[in-house]
Design an enzyme around this catalytic site. Structure first.
Site, PDB file in Angstrom:
ATOM      1  CG  ASN A   1      -1.971  -0.942   1.462  1.00 31.91           C
ATOM      2  OD1 ASN A   1      -2.153  -1.571   0.305  1.00 31.91           O
ATOM      3  ND2 ASN A   1      -2.497  -1.262   2.293  1.00 31.91           N
TER       4      ASN A   1
ATOM      5  CB  SER B   1       4.537   0.889  -2.754  1.00 30.74           C
ATOM      6  OG  SER B   1       3.515   0.186  -3.613  1.00 30.74           O
TER       7      SER B   1
ATOM      8  CD  GLU C   1      -3.741  -2.548  -5.306  1.00 28.26           C
ATOM      9  OE1 GLU C   1      -4.214  -3.900  -5.415  1.00 28.26           O
ATOM     10  OE2 GLU C   1      -2.888  -1.933  -5.117  1.00 28.26           O
TER      11      GLU C   1
END
Lengths: 280, 710
Positions: free
Chosen positions: B293, B295, B405
């Protein structure tokens, strides 16, 4: 799309109904299609909307018992033709029935001709009849709009709006944006109701019994409103991104299928019924 | 109060093309007339939905008038944040929907709310006080609505006579009743007024309407001002909106693309979201980007989609062409926000000129949705929605497909399907695919894998070498703790803490939409036991969670906690939803944790520590500034602070990176040691094994397996 009236505050104020926190949860089904293949289902979506608007308009011009009866016959006939099962009708919350009943009692007290002779006194019914007339009209039109929801596939709504409002493009009304927004609103209403129902459940878990006092109740309602708006703004951003990723908003919304002969027949019958409603 | 100044400070440059970019005060007439941006239109539609939802709620609740007064507030927010064109479009769309929901009355209510919203929003934008806003909106919106009402009742005699008769009848009834109890005297002057008002309706009705609008306007202002401030605080700041380069001319050539020392810093942000990134993406092939999370993965996607980096360069032969034929396509994380159309076919063709969608059926076949074109999108599972989003992206024959994602919210089967489709596109259809994920195993099918940490690329190579970095397996320490706790606390002598006896749940029973969710479920949970419930989407596991929490009374059978019906003990069982934001009511972590109970600071601090969030850092953070994983842990802390008998968690690990997974797992283990039972509902067989000693599998609403875990 289903929501429960036990929603955000949903009767959490108990009002002595059931101290253990149990409550009736009337379910409301918004914009749900009752599957079927009747001629009502097969009509163009715009026809159903036009019928509803015309009936409302005609009864607003003449709201006599006879006109309400004609209106009710049209709506009732369509409900039967569309084979809507009784289970589809929403169950009214008790307090609405209570308000109507209380209104009836007050209206009865206002008296007026015609009179019924009771032992000891004459009871004037004019007030009550007026009250019943309004109630009957309101219920008829409400069922009419439910019927439009029960028989209109949601995907047909936005194209129908685009076709019906089409002529307004010339005077600069953003018809395509409105039609797009209708489609999007239809798509998102269910998502929003699901979110709200979950948020309400979460609140119940955290504080099963409602806080005492109006101030705390208002504060909670306000917290829930803020939460709903935060969720809505985020959802709008995500969907805005999704639309941007598909190349932005389309310039024109397809007007979908055109009304056919059955629609013409229904609209002709509608003109007659509306004329009858106004004339009687 | 920073309600309408999205343009100031943080939001300035980010907001340049996305949603909510308009500082309305500065909008020129030119912009007023130009078409709505996608974000504006979406907000108009959704705020209209909210207004209608509040009105419906108002009809259903005994004190509904207050809720209905609030129905104007979403439209005020729309009017403050966007142009009046958005309010017009939203109001008309809302009115159309209202007709189907509850008829003509609600259509009129919605239209009036729109008019009033414009007036109140003007007051808020110009920072007027309550009195000035009320007076002005009474004269503007109030008089407009009054005149419209007057015209309506003047030309519609039936409506007028019926309404006036009602007022007369009700008043006469009340007056008569008062007379009977001897209270007619004081009501005499009122009676005179009512009679005059009903006679001179052409004057009394418009005046009363305008005054009523003024009162509702004042209420709206009072609610809207603080609401907007909180809304702005919660949603302002850096929103990485997508940037289209549609307005630029030139050929479209999204790949090959090369980032040279590229970086991006959101305006006002303390550190860059992306820094010194060197990366090349060639024609065709699947590139996987893996990172935890925060990054910088999502920012990388946006730069590839056409966002100008704030440092370094992006080298392409043409422009990115977001959403254009042959350009760049993006698929995002949340399945239900991806799909715009009401039916599958409509969604597939959304945004394309009529007839421009060639081979729609072939596209659906390609993503495994063949023959489902007529289904309503609201009935699709998450995996189906994502595959539909991919099909819609492919309808534009993109050169570059970005998957941000897109598998994070899916069950393993859905994830496998999506990954298979992505891999096939890259190999058989010569599309360049960039797939972003926090799951290293998804990099296995990629031709190139990139790892990211804190905005930097930390590794580029072939998947087998890279995938080892940051794997999401649990540390040995917490695994031992979990299993040990399970062994020790599995007792059989005491009666079960929580018990379901042949429970069945039918949604919407008795209506045409009746649907069975659970049938004949027998289940018992002991103190300190760890139960895992496995099931796919739609298997009935959410209904089970609602029954376990006491939120839903079973249609059949009994659900008991300590021998008493569960639905009478709401709150004794904690429930954490998959989407944590729905459970967070207050602005900051500390106010959230103290909400709804009088807990002292020590308890709050302890419960934060138990879920692995450092109290000193987190207590005063805003909940909206937290990542999804952090929000979920705050929810869990709130549940722990209540000392529940049982905790039910719906997909607690979805979207969490490995370190967050580890702290949540450890917190659950500690909970079981203290005697609380935990029920983890998941579709993830792998993670689930670490959080329980017993596993039941649920399918089609029935328990199909019940087995101990070693």
């Amino acid at each position: 799309m289903t929501t429960q009236a036990a929603g955000p505050h949903g009767g959490d104020h108990g009002r002595g109904r059931d101290r253990a926190g149990q409550r009736r949860q009337p379910e409301v089904h918004l914009l749900r299609l009752v599957p079927g293949d009747s001629f009502v289902h097969r009509l163009w979506a715009g026809t159903r909307v036009l019928v509803l608007m015309a009936l409302a308009l005609a009864t607003s011009i003449n709201a006599s018992w006879a006109s309400i009866a004609i209106c009710a016959a049209v709506v009732g006939g369509a409900v039967v033709a569309a084979r809507i099962p009784l289970g589809a009708f929403p169950k009214l919350p008790g307090w609405i029935v209570g308000v109507f009943a209380a209104g009836g009692v007050v209206a009865l007290a206002s008296g007026g001709a015609p009179y019924v002779r009771l032992p000891g006194a004459a009871l004037g019914l004019a007030g009550l009849l007026d009250w019943l007339r309004l109630t009957a009209l309101a219920i008829t039109l409400l069922i009419g709009s439910f019927l439009v929801g029960w028989t209109t596939p949601l995907s047909e709504l936005a194209p129908a709006v685009s076709r019906m409002l089409g002529p307004l493009r010339r005077i600069g009304v953003p018809v395509d944006e409105i039609a797009l927004a209708v489609g999007l609103a239809v798509r998102c209403l269910g998502l929003l109701l699901d979110d709200l129902q979950m948020a309400a459940a979460a609140r119940r878990l955290r504080r099963p019994r409602a806080p005492l006092g109006a101030r705390a109740a208002v504060q909670e309602m306000y917290d829930l409103l803020v939460l709903a708006m935060v969720l809505s703004v985020r959802r709008a951003r995500e969907i805005g991104d999704a639309m941007e990723a598909r190349g932005g908003l389309p310039k024109v919304v397809s007007p979908g299928r055109a009304p056919g002969r059955a629609d013409a027949a229904v609209l002709a019958a509608l003109v007659l019924s509306a004329a009858a409603i106004i004339a009687v | 109060m920073l309600v309408n100044r999205r343009g100031e400070g943080q939001g300035k440059a980010t907001a340049a093309a996305g949603a909510g970019e308009r500082s309305v005060g500065a909008a020129s007439t030119d912009r007023q007339r130009s078409a709505l941006a996608p974000g504006e239109l979406a907000e108009a539609a959704i705020m209209a939905d909210l207004a209608i939802g509040l009105q419906v709620l108002g009809w259903l609740l005994p004190f509904g008038a207050a809720v209905q007064a609030m129905a104007t507030v979403p439209l005020v927010a729309l009017a403050v944040r966007h142009r009046s064109r958005a309010v017009l479009v939203g109001t008309l769309a809302g009115a159309t929907l209202a007709m189907l929901v509850a008829g003509i009355t609600m259509v009129i209510q919605t239209a009036m709310a729109g008019a009033l919203a414009l007036a109140v929003a003007t007051g808020i934008r110009r920072r007027w006080g309550l009195v000035r806003t009320t007076v002005v909106s009474t004269f503007t919106a109030g008089s407009t609505i009054a005149i419209a009402t007057l015209v309506t009742i003047a030309v519609l005699p039936g409506l007028r006579k019926l309404s006036l008769a009602q007022v007369m009848v009700i008043w006469r009834g009340l007056y008569g009743m008062a007379g009977r109890v001897g209270a007619a005297g004081p009501m005499e002057p009122v009676n005179t007024w009512v009679v005059v008002a009903l006679r001179d309706w052409w004057l009394s009705i418009p005046v009363a309407t305008a005054l009523a609008v003024g009162v509702v306007g004042a209420l709206t202002w009072m609610v809207a001002v603080p609401t907007l401030a909180r809304l702005e605080a919660a949603t302002g700041g850096s929103w990485p909106a997508l940037h289209s380069d549609r307005h630029r001319t030139g050929a479209i050539a999204p790949v090959p693309v090369k980032l040279v020392d590229a970086g991006f810093r959101y305006p006002g942000a303390a550190r860059a979201a992306l820094e010194g990134v060197n990366l090349a993406i060639e024609q065709a092939g699947l590139t996987a980007v893996v990172g935890g999370n925060g990054s910088g993965k999502s920012t990388l996607v946006r730069v590839l989609a056409g966002l100008q980096p704030t440092s370094g360069t992006v080298e392409r032969e043409g422009r990115a062409g977001l959403g254009e034929p042959g350009g760049t396509a993006v698929v995002f994380q949340r399945p239900e926000s991806q799909v715009i159309g009401v039916t599958v076919t409509e969604d597939l063709g959304w945004g394309l000129a009529p007839g421009a969608l060639g081979g729609g059926d072939a596209l659906l076949d390609l993503v495994g949705l063949g023959g489902l074109g007529d289904l309503e999108t609201s009935t699709l599972s998450g995996g189906q929605l994502q595959r539909l989003a991919i099909a819609a992206a492919l309808s534009r024959r993109p050169g570059l497909l970005l998957s941000d994602e897109s598998t994070a919210m899916l069950d393993p089967a859905g994830r496998r399907d999506v990954m298979t489709v992505l891999a096939r596109l890259a190999t058989e259809h010569r599309v360049s695919v960039l797939h972003v994920s926090h799951l290293p195993e998804e990099a296995a099918v990629a031709s190139t894998a990139v790892t990211m940490e804190e905005g930097r690329v930390t590794g580029v190579g072939y998947p087998p070498e890279v995938a080892v970095v940051g794997t999401g397996q649990l540390g040995d320490r917490s695994r031992a703790a979990v299993l040990g706790a399970g062994e020790r606390l599995r007792r059989t002598a005491v009666p079960p803490l929580l018990e379901l006896r042949s429970v069945g749940v039918v949604h919407a029973a008795g209506t045409p939409w009746s649907r069975r969710a659970l049938a004949d479920v027998d289940l018992s949970v002991d103190r300190g036991e760890g139960l895992v419930v496995l099931g796919r989407n739609g298997s009935g596991k959410s209904s089970l969670a609602w029954v376990l929490a006491g939120l839903r009374k079973p249609t059949e059978g009994m659900a008991l906690l300590g021998g008493a019906p569960l639905h009478r003990q709401v709150g004794r069982v904690g429930l954490a939803f998959q989407q944590p934001r729905l459970q967070l009511f207050r602005d900051t972590v500390v106010s959230e944790l103290s909400w709804g109970r009088s807990s002292d600071r020590a308890t709050i601090v302890r419960s934060l520590e138990r879920v692995g969030l450092e109290p000193a850092t987190y207590l005063d953070r805003r909940v909206d500034a937290l990542s999804g994983g952090e929000q979920r842990r705050v929810v869990l802390a709130g549940i722990l602070a209540r000392n529940p008998a049982v905790v039910v968690l719906d997909e607690p690990f979805a979207g969490l990176d490995s370190s967050a997974t580890e702290s949540v797992t450890a917190a659950l283990a500690a909970l079981r040691r203290s005697g609380t039972a935990t029920v983890v509902i998941s579709h993830e067989e792998a993670t689930a094994a670490d959080v329980g000693c017993r596993r039941i599998t649920i399918d089609g609403g029935r328990v199909t397996r019940d087995e101990p875990l070693e």
